[in-house]
Every structure is written in structure tokens, then in C-alpha cells.
Design a protein around this motif. Sequence first.
Motif, short mmCIF file in Angstrom:
data_model
loop_
_atom_site.label_atom_id
_atom_site.label_comp_id
_atom_site.label_asym_id
_atom_site.label_seq_id
_atom_site.Cartn_x
_atom_site.Cartn_y
_atom_site.Cartn_z
N SER A 224 0.81 -1.22 0.00
CA SER A 224 0.00 0.00 0.00
C SER A 224 0.84 1.27 0.00
N PHE A 225 2.15 1.15 0.17
CA PHE A 225 3.00 2.32 0.12
C PHE A 225 3.11 2.81 -1.33
N LEU A 226 2.97 4.12 -1.52
CA LEU A 226 3.15 4.70 -2.85
C LEU A 226 4.65 4.86 -3.10
N MET A 227 5.17 4.11 -4.06
CA MET A 227 6.60 4.10 -4.33
C MET A 227 6.93 5.01 -5.51
N THR A 228 7.96 5.83 -5.32
CA THR A 228 8.43 6.71 -6.39
C THR A 228 9.96 6.69 -6.41
N ASP A 229 10.54 7.23 -7.46
CA ASP A 229 12.00 7.36 -7.52
C ASP A 229 12.41 8.60 -6.73
N VAL A 230 13.23 8.39 -5.71
CA VAL A 230 13.61 9.46 -4.80
C VAL A 230 15.11 9.73 -4.92
N VAL A 231 15.47 11.00 -5.12
CA VAL A 231 16.89 11.39 -5.16
C VAL A 231 17.38 11.44 -3.72
N VAL A 232 18.30 10.55 -3.37
CA VAL A 232 18.72 10.40 -1.98
C VAL A 232 19.39 11.67 -1.45
N TRP A 233 20.26 12.27 -2.25
CA TRP A 233 20.96 13.48 -1.80
C TRP A 233 19.97 14.60 -1.49
#
Length: 454
Positions: free
Chosen positions: A296-305
Amino acid sequence: MNVSNKAVHAYINYIVENNDDPKVFFENLGHDYDIISDEKKYMTWNDYRLITEALNDKYEKFYEAMTKHGLTNKYVKRVLDILSRMISFRFVGDFILKYSFKTFYTDAVKIELIETGKTTFDIKLTFDRPEDIFPVFVDMYRIVFLALPKLVSDSMSWDVEISQDKNILIYHVNEHMGAPSIFASLQIVILRLFKLDKYYKNLIIENLQHTNDLEKKNLELETAERKIREAHKEVLLANRIISHDIANKMLIVEHVKRLIARGEIEKASQKLDIYYKSVKGIIENTRNVVDDNSSSFLMTDVVVWDLLEELIFEYQDQSVAKNIKLRIESEIDKSFTIRTNKEAFKDSILGNILQNAIKFSPEDSEVCFRIEMTDNEFFLSCKDSGIGIDSGLVNEINRNEDKLFKSTLGTHGEQGRGLGLFIIRKVCRELGLNVRFVSELGRGTKVIISKEIA
């Protein structure tokens, strides 16, 4: 999978018979004896497995002993000897086995008796996963099934072979029936003479079915009661998680008030925007955390920095209050992304890690985030120079994912709630991240998050 504590009742009796203390035995395995001996409570299948294996290691004749805690009463044997001839033992056995397995193992193991011939049948056990089938259980029940006919009738015996197909374990049974005892023969003749055999046969079947129905209802009630208790725990846990993480964010509001007082409206607006998004994300994701519902978590591409910079901006005021320097190091490109839920990763994991780092670090120290990458694994660590954690407690933290640990005061007397580590570990698991704590007293703490990258 849940197993009723009734499943270890025979174990407790056996330990006592061996002049040992069951309380000591179970507590050595890390169980509270008052809980484990409460037949209304439940344990995990893994706990049942470890207990069974420990007993098998401790006692040489463990398998044989388990067969003695069944239908050993001589009067019961006489009655069942007659029943097995009037009705067929497979019918009675089907009822007995289903009743006992449902009572002991609830939904952990499903049992089915399948007739394969005139004198042969299979006892089919279905588990959730192949790895839930362990050798001690397999061997123990083979001994039980070999002994079971003799406990019912002296003139009956079974040959038992075993096969396994993934999560299905099958005991192949070949039944042998000798001549009935004099007592059984006499009773059967009398019953047939007065034409009572059919009457009693139907009566027995009806009673067995009625008893089975009652037991099913009882188990349904127990299951419903357990679900209500679990739901209540979930509600309490959800409230605690929300109050914990939102309380951490309340410090932002205090800083916003000071920014407004100084006329720094734009910066105050940025802080409030972060606060709003964080609180919204915490509330939305708490249900997923409590339910272990990673899908159920909405997953996206996240820039870690960028995420770390946003986090540091959010906690900057707290670090400044103790003159703690927050910095980021990276051995990889700053545009590197991982697929995750941004709010859960930032607020529930990294926010709690940074909050603890600031809380337990002395003034004029440093907290450093470091991003690294191997061939197929991403690493993000957070290292502080704080008071550290005792090595024994560190091992316990790394080993016990769902345990709540007692909170301690920070270096400025900051009060905690004892939920931070629990939330970090639980959310990491839900997001497919590994987390490990490395620490020594007086030498700070390093939290390492990793994820395999395809």
C-alpha cells in the motif's frame, strides 16, 4: 501463522514427568512461562518449532513420550475398539485428527484424510510455506501415527510412509486390522442381536458431527476474540506511532514561531510546508506500518541526496541548539535515486535516526550521512559521536525487529517515547530495506541502511 498454546501443554506435562522445571525450560528459550502456559493465548509457528526442537534435543525419548499423552485410558480404548469396527476407524480418526490439529495448530497446519484404497489412506498436512515443515515435526508425527492405532485398539496397526511436495507433507498409511478382542466381539454381537448397532452408529456419528460443529464454532469465537485483541493492539500501536512521529515534528512549529517573530516569513513558510507534508505522510503511512502492508506504500523514484538535504533543513534548528554539525558525504553521483516511499523513508526512518543522533550527541559534535554503492547494493549510513549503546543491547536491537525498547534521556535531558527504533526497523522492513546498528558505549552509533539494486 498462529499456534494455540494448547499445542505445548503435553510438553509441559512431559517436562514435569522428567522432574524438570518447565518454567526454567521455557524462560531459557526467552518465553514468559505465564504466557506460554496460558492455553487461551497463541504463539508463532516459529516459536512452536524452536520449542519442539529444543525438547527433542533435551530429551532422548521425546517422540515416544508424545504418544503417551493421547488416548491411553484402557476404558476409552475399549469403546474406540468397538467404534472402529462399527463405523471404521478412519471416520473416527478423521474426526480426532482434525479436532486435535484445529485445536493445537489453528490455521498453521491444515489436515485432510484422503482414502486411497480399501485399507490405505493419506494424512495430508498443508503448511503455508515449505520451510515451515521441519524434521522434528515430521518424525514426531510419524511416531505418533504409528502408535495411534495401538492407543485405540490392540488389534489395529498402521504402516506409515512419508512424502513431501513443497508445502504439503503426506503420511501414507496402510491399515491392518486383526481379530477383535473378546470384549469387543461380545459387545458387537449384543448390539447386533438387539438391532442396536445401526442406532448407535447413527447416534455416534451425529454426536461426533455435533461435537465437531460445536468445536468449529468455539474455534471461530476464539479466532474472532484473537482478531479483536490484535486489532485493539494495532489501534494502540497506530496511535503511539502517530503521536511519536508527530511529536518529533512539533519542534518545527516552535522554530516557525521564532522565524515569524524575526520576520523571516519565507523560511517560516518553507518549514510549515515541510511540516504539513511530513505529518500528512506519517498519518497516511501509519496504517501500512501497523498492518505490515508494504504493497500500500506509494513508491516513487527518490533522489537520496536531495532527500537528505531536505531532512537536514528540517532538523537544522535542533542541531543548531546543540551546535551539532550535520553534513552529507557521497561516493556516488548526487542524482542517484532509489525507489521507495519518500515520506516513510524520510520521516519514519531517517527522521527518527537523525532525531536520535541529535538527542544522544554532545554539544559541538557532528552527525554525518554517507551514501555509498557497491556493484549491486546501495548503502546509506548515519554516524554520530554520541553516548553510544551497550554491545549486548545492540545485538538485541539487531535481532528483535518487533521489540519495544525502553527510552533513555538525551544529553540535554530530551525525553523519548521508546518507539523510534521500533519504527525504524518496521518501516525499513516494509520498504524492503535492511538496517543494522553498530555502536559502543562512549563511541557513538552508526546506523546502516542497505538495499540491493537490480
